[in-house]
Design a protein around this motif. Structure first.
Motif, PDB file in Angstrom:
ATOM      1  N   THR A 258     -38.347 -45.137   7.839  1.00  0.00           N
ATOM      2  CA  THR A 258     -38.311 -46.264   7.060  1.00  0.00           C
ATOM      3  C   THR A 258     -39.470 -47.222   7.066  1.00  0.00           C
ATOM      4  O   THR A 258     -40.490 -46.776   7.801  1.00  0.00           O
ATOM      5  CB  THR A 258     -37.049 -47.313   7.665  1.00  0.00           C
ATOM      6  OG1 THR A 258     -36.669 -48.304   6.897  1.00  0.00           O
ATOM      7  CG2 THR A 258     -37.228 -47.876   9.168  1.00  0.00           C
ATOM      8  N   SER A 259     -39.373 -48.134   6.262  1.00  0.00           N
ATOM      9  CA  SER A 259     -40.591 -49.213   6.055  1.00  0.00           C
ATOM     10  C   SER A 259     -40.765 -49.841   7.403  1.00  0.00           C
ATOM     11  O   SER A 259     -39.775 -50.523   8.080  1.00  0.00           O
ATOM     12  CB  SER A 259     -40.487 -49.948   4.646  1.00  0.00           C
ATOM     13  OG  SER A 259     -39.504 -50.769   5.036  1.00  0.00           O
ATOM     14  N   ASP A 260     -42.110 -50.370   7.507  1.00  0.00           N
ATOM     15  CA  ASP A 260     -42.173 -51.351   8.462  1.00  0.00           C
ATOM     16  C   ASP A 260     -41.456 -52.774   8.164  1.00  0.00           C
ATOM     17  O   ASP A 260     -40.863 -53.519   9.112  1.00  0.00           O
ATOM     18  CB  ASP A 260     -43.755 -52.005   8.577  1.00  0.00           C
ATOM     19  CG  ASP A 260     -44.659 -50.840   8.990  1.00  0.00           C
ATOM     20  OD1 ASP A 260     -44.079 -49.744   9.267  1.00  0.00           O
ATOM     21  OD2 ASP A 260     -45.840 -51.010   8.625  1.00  0.00           O
ATOM     22  N   GLU A 261     -41.156 -53.022   6.864  1.00  0.00           N
ATOM     23  CA  GLU A 261     -40.584 -54.339   6.578  1.00  0.00           C
ATOM     24  C   GLU A 261     -39.137 -54.200   7.124  1.00  0.00           C
ATOM     25  O   GLU A 261     -38.565 -55.005   7.397  1.00  0.00           O
ATOM     26  CB  GLU A 261     -40.699 -54.368   5.217  1.00  0.00           C
ATOM     27  CG  GLU A 261     -41.935 -54.835   4.698  1.00  0.00           C
ATOM     28  CD  GLU A 261     -42.997 -53.775   4.556  1.00  0.00           C
ATOM     29  OE1 GLU A 261     -42.502 -52.514   4.369  1.00  0.00           O
ATOM     30  OE2 GLU A 261     -44.166 -53.968   4.305  1.00  0.00           O
ATOM     31  N   ASP A 262     -38.535 -52.747   6.784  1.00  0.00           N
ATOM     32  CA  ASP A 262     -37.063 -52.637   7.157  1.00  0.00           C
ATOM     33  C   ASP A 262     -36.952 -52.779   8.802  1.00  0.00           C
ATOM     34  O   ASP A 262     -35.989 -52.934   9.171  1.00  0.00           O
ATOM     35  CB  ASP A 262     -36.600 -51.387   6.653  1.00  0.00           C
ATOM     36  CG  ASP A 262     -36.059 -51.444   5.146  1.00  0.00           C
ATOM     37  OD1 ASP A 262     -36.298 -52.627   4.658  1.00  0.00           O
ATOM     38  OD2 ASP A 262     -36.202 -50.391   4.417  1.00  0.00           O
ATOM     39  N   ILE A 263     -37.793 -52.263   9.367  1.00  0.00           N
ATOM     40  CA  ILE A 263     -37.976 -52.367  10.992  1.00  0.00           C
ATOM     41  C   ILE A 263     -37.681 -53.761  11.475  1.00  0.00           C
ATOM     42  O   ILE A 263     -37.135 -54.158  12.208  1.00  0.00           O
ATOM     43  CB  ILE A 263     -39.085 -51.361  11.531  1.00  0.00           C
ATOM     44  CG1 ILE A 263     -38.830 -50.080  11.294  1.00  0.00           C
ATOM     45  CG2 ILE A 263     -39.187 -51.743  13.126  1.00  0.00           C
ATOM     46  CD1 ILE A 263     -40.099 -49.216  11.641  1.00  0.00           C
ATOM     47  N   VAL A 264     -38.731 -54.541  10.681  1.00  0.00           N
ATOM     48  CA  VAL A 264     -39.050 -55.907  11.096  1.00  0.00           C
ATOM     49  C   VAL A 264     -37.517 -56.724  10.800  1.00  0.00           C
ATOM     50  O   VAL A 264     -37.120 -57.423  11.509  1.00  0.00           O
ATOM     51  CB  VAL A 264     -39.967 -56.706  10.566  1.00  0.00           C
ATOM     52  CG1 VAL A 264     -40.073 -58.101  10.727  1.00  0.00           C
ATOM     53  CG2 VAL A 264     -41.354 -56.085  10.965  1.00  0.00           C
ATOM     54  N   LYS A 265     -36.858 -56.524   9.633  1.00  0.00           N
ATOM     55  CA  LYS A 265     -35.809 -56.947   9.062  1.00  0.00           C
ATOM     56  C   LYS A 265     -34.577 -56.406   9.945  1.00  0.00           C
ATOM     57  O   LYS A 265     -33.726 -57.536  10.748  1.00  0.00           O
ATOM     58  CB  LYS A 265     -35.350 -56.357   7.997  1.00  0.00           C
ATOM     59  CG  LYS A 265     -34.016 -56.964   7.127  1.00  0.00           C
ATOM     60  CD  LYS A 265     -33.999 -56.260   5.785  1.00  0.00           C
ATOM     61  CE  LYS A 265     -32.455 -56.451   5.537  1.00  0.00           C
ATOM     62  NZ  LYS A 265     -31.844 -55.927   4.202  1.00  0.00           N
ATOM     63  N   ASP A 266     -34.539 -55.175  10.460  1.00  0.00           N
ATOM     64  CA  ASP A 266     -33.684 -54.974  11.553  1.00  0.00           C
ATOM     65  C   ASP A 266     -33.737 -55.751  12.775  1.00  0.00           C
ATOM     66  O   ASP A 266     -32.678 -56.029  13.395  1.00  0.00           O
ATOM     67  CB  ASP A 266     -33.548 -53.411  11.757  1.00  0.00           C
ATOM     68  CG  ASP A 266     -33.230 -52.562  10.745  1.00  0.00           C
ATOM     69  OD1 ASP A 266     -32.490 -53.328   9.836  1.00  0.00           O
ATOM     70  OD2 ASP A 266     -33.245 -51.423  10.535  1.00  0.00           O
TER      71      ASP A 266
END
Length: 85
Positions: free
Chosen positions: A19-27
């Motif tokens: 997954t993207s860095d952005e999705d990891i931060v969102k999660d």
């Protein structure tokens, strides 16, 4: 005002998650928001803000994690609230 911080995630973990860095931060933000709401450290509004979502969507997120927005100490308090509705 916003507070920014930096965290480091090992590359193999990021690759494993696919997954993207952005999705990891969102999660991560959503997970923290749920945790802090469950522990009553932040209000519903603050947690929704942390999760970067509208309150209605955060309530749905809580529900999917089996966390109620209603806080009753015991069954009698719930019944009294129902009688007063």
């Amino acid at each position: 005002m916003e507070y920014k911080t930096k965290i480091t995630i090992p590359e193999d973990i990021v690759l494993s998650l696919r997954t993207s860095d952005e999705d990891i931060v969102k999660d991560m933000k959503q997970t923290l928001a749920v945790k802090y709401y469950k522990e009553r450290k932040l209000s519903l509004g603050q947690c929704a803000e942390l999760a970067e979502m509208p309150k209605e969507d955060f309530i749905k997120l809580l529900s999917s994690n089996e966390i109620s927005i209603f806080n009753f100490e015991d069954d009698e308090e719930l019944l009294e609230d129902i009688r007063n509705a």
